[in-house]
Design a protein around this motif. Structure first.
Motif, short mmCIF file in Angstrom:
data_model
loop_
_atom_site.label_atom_id
_atom_site.label_comp_id
_atom_site.label_asym_id
_atom_site.label_seq_id
_atom_site.Cartn_x
_atom_site.Cartn_y
_atom_site.Cartn_z
N ASN A 1 10.76 -4.90 -9.38
CA ASN A 1 10.07 -6.21 -8.80
C ASN A 1 10.06 -5.81 -7.26
OD1 ASN A 1 12.81 -6.10 -7.97
ND2 ASN A 1 12.78 -8.38 -8.07
N GLY A 2 9.88 -4.53 -7.10
CA GLY A 2 9.95 -4.13 -5.69
C GLY A 2 8.54 -3.99 -5.01
N THR A 3 8.26 -3.85 -3.84
CA THR A 3 6.83 -4.07 -3.16
C THR A 3 6.92 -2.79 -2.03
OG1 THR A 3 7.35 -5.77 -1.66
CG2 THR A 3 6.34 -6.42 -3.44
N ILE A 4 5.85 -2.33 -1.59
CA ILE A 4 5.62 -1.45 -0.66
C ILE A 4 4.42 -1.65 0.27
CG2 ILE A 4 4.01 -0.10 -2.14
CD1 ILE A 4 5.07 2.37 -0.83
N TRP A 5 4.72 -1.62 1.62
CA TRP A 5 3.74 -1.77 2.70
C TRP A 5 3.27 -0.20 3.29
CZ3 TRP A 5 2.63 -7.09 4.43
CH2 TRP A 5 3.75 -8.10 3.87
N ILE A 6 1.90 -0.11 3.30
CA ILE A 6 1.55 0.95 3.95
C ILE A 6 0.35 0.51 5.32
CG2 ILE A 6 0.45 3.06 3.79
CD1 ILE A 6 1.25 1.34 0.62
N SER A 7 0.70 1.10 6.38
CA SER A 7 -0.04 0.95 7.63
C SER A 7 -1.11 1.85 7.84
CB SER A 7 0.79 0.84 8.75
OG SER A 7 1.58 1.86 8.92
N GLY A 8 -2.28 1.66 8.32
CA GLY A 8 -3.20 2.53 8.57
C GLY A 8 -4.49 1.83 9.35
N THR A 9 -5.41 2.85 9.54
CA THR A 9 -6.79 2.74 10.10
C THR A 9 -7.52 3.20 9.09
OG1 THR A 9 -6.79 4.56 11.26
CG2 THR A 9 -5.88 2.51 12.41
N TYR A 10 -9.14 3.02 9.45
CA TYR A 10 -10.06 3.67 8.37
C TYR A 10 -9.98 4.81 8.12
CZ TYR A 10 -12.83 5.74 12.39
OH TYR A 10 -13.13 6.35 13.51
N HIS A 11 -9.15 5.85 8.87
CA HIS A 11 -9.14 7.11 8.89
C HIS A 11 -8.32 7.31 7.51
CE1 HIS A 11 -9.59 6.39 13.12
NE2 HIS A 11 -10.08 7.41 13.16
#
Length: 291
Positions: free
Chosen positions: A89-99
């Motif tokens: 039931n876990g979640t993941i967050w990933i940050s980024g830009t259009y690159h």
């Protein structure tokens, strides 16, 4: 046997020094949430403005872009390793830009994650565009996804509503970049603000949850986690950044400094009722890391 670079006395903050591609397969442990700030691949010899001065955008060799095929392969590989470390039931967050963010989204879909939201972080104090030939870059994107398509995930809906003046919180967050008081132990070139990580963690984890960051940097994720009584494992390849994260944890072991930093983060101040009975200490050692 893995030997931690640093483990705090309260067992709530652990750092491993090394490459996440090598370290993640070496242990079995399931996390409630993962936050990842992977390379954006934007170190292209360009320039930007920082504190009124012209500076290079280059962050280091780890941020040098490759071919689209190499970038896709990189993202697919680390996201597959992370999926194996999430609870069902876990979640993941990933940050980024259009690159990099489109490559990340494709890899998530291919690996069977379910994308829940794409948060737009609208910076309230972005650096100016010195070329004056296009719009100022003022946003980053943060994908939120869960491990399984049909397994319900944790979402602290009522608290997020409270933080947004009792209205449903949208997927556009207006938050500043890092402040001077967040740099007392040094500054990582891609350091995220505690306000951003605090909101992410409060939104998607219960009290005392375990959080993994495979690209730890200066361990903003870990500091934010501990400020709201969650536990943290960070993996960082660069020793100087791992040392910075260690110093930041030691800094908040001073109770006065801990309370001072908490008071500077609006979401924590509003969440005091939710956090009033939460602690990190010896009674929380059950379900500890295997190292």
């Amino acid at each position: 046997m893995i030997s931690p670079y640093y483990k705090s006395s309260d067992h709530a903050f652990t750092l491993l020094h090394g490459d996440c591609f090598e370290l993640l397969p070496q242990f079995e442990f399931k996390f409630d949430m993962i936050f990842a700030d992977p390379p954006y691949f934007l170190s292209n010899d360009g320039i930007s403005i920082q504190s009124g001065k012209i500076v290079s955008v280059n962050k280091g060799e780890w941020d040098k872009g490759g071919t689209p095929e190499k970038i896709n392969e990189f993202n697919h590989k680390w996201l597959a390793l992370c999926r194996d470390k999430l609870k069902d039931n876990g979640t993941i967050w990933i940050s980024g830009t259009y690159h990099n963010i489109f490559s990340v989204a494709n890899a998530l879909t291919e690996l069977g994650y379910k994308i829940l939201n794409v948060i737009t972080w609208a910076k309230t104090n972005p650096p100016p565009n010195i070329s004056c030939r296009y719009f100022t870059y003022s946003t980053e994107f943060i994908i939120w996804a869960r491990k399984l398509q049909k397994k319900p995930h944790f979402f602290n809906y009522e608290l997020m509503k409270l933080l947004n003046d009792n209205k449903q919180m949208t997927d556009v967050w207006r938050l500043p970049a890092i402040a001077p008081w967040e740099k007392t132990c040094g500054k990582h070139p891609t350091q995220k603000p505690l306000a951003l990580l605090t909101r992410i963690i409060l939104a998607s984890t219960p009290s005392n949850a375990w959080i993994l960051d495979p690209f730890a940097g200066s361990s903003t994720t870990g500091i934010a986690a501990n400020l709201v009584y969650r536990r943290y494992l960070g993996i960082e390849r660069e020793k100087s950044f791992a040392e910075m994260g260690k110093k930041r944890k030691i800094e908040i072991e001073n109770l006065n400094r801990f309370i001072e930093i908490q008071s500077k983060i609006k979401d924590i101040s509003v969440s005091k009722f939710y956090l009033q009975n939460d602690t990190l200490g010896e009674d929380k050692y059950e379900n500890d890391l295997p190292f």
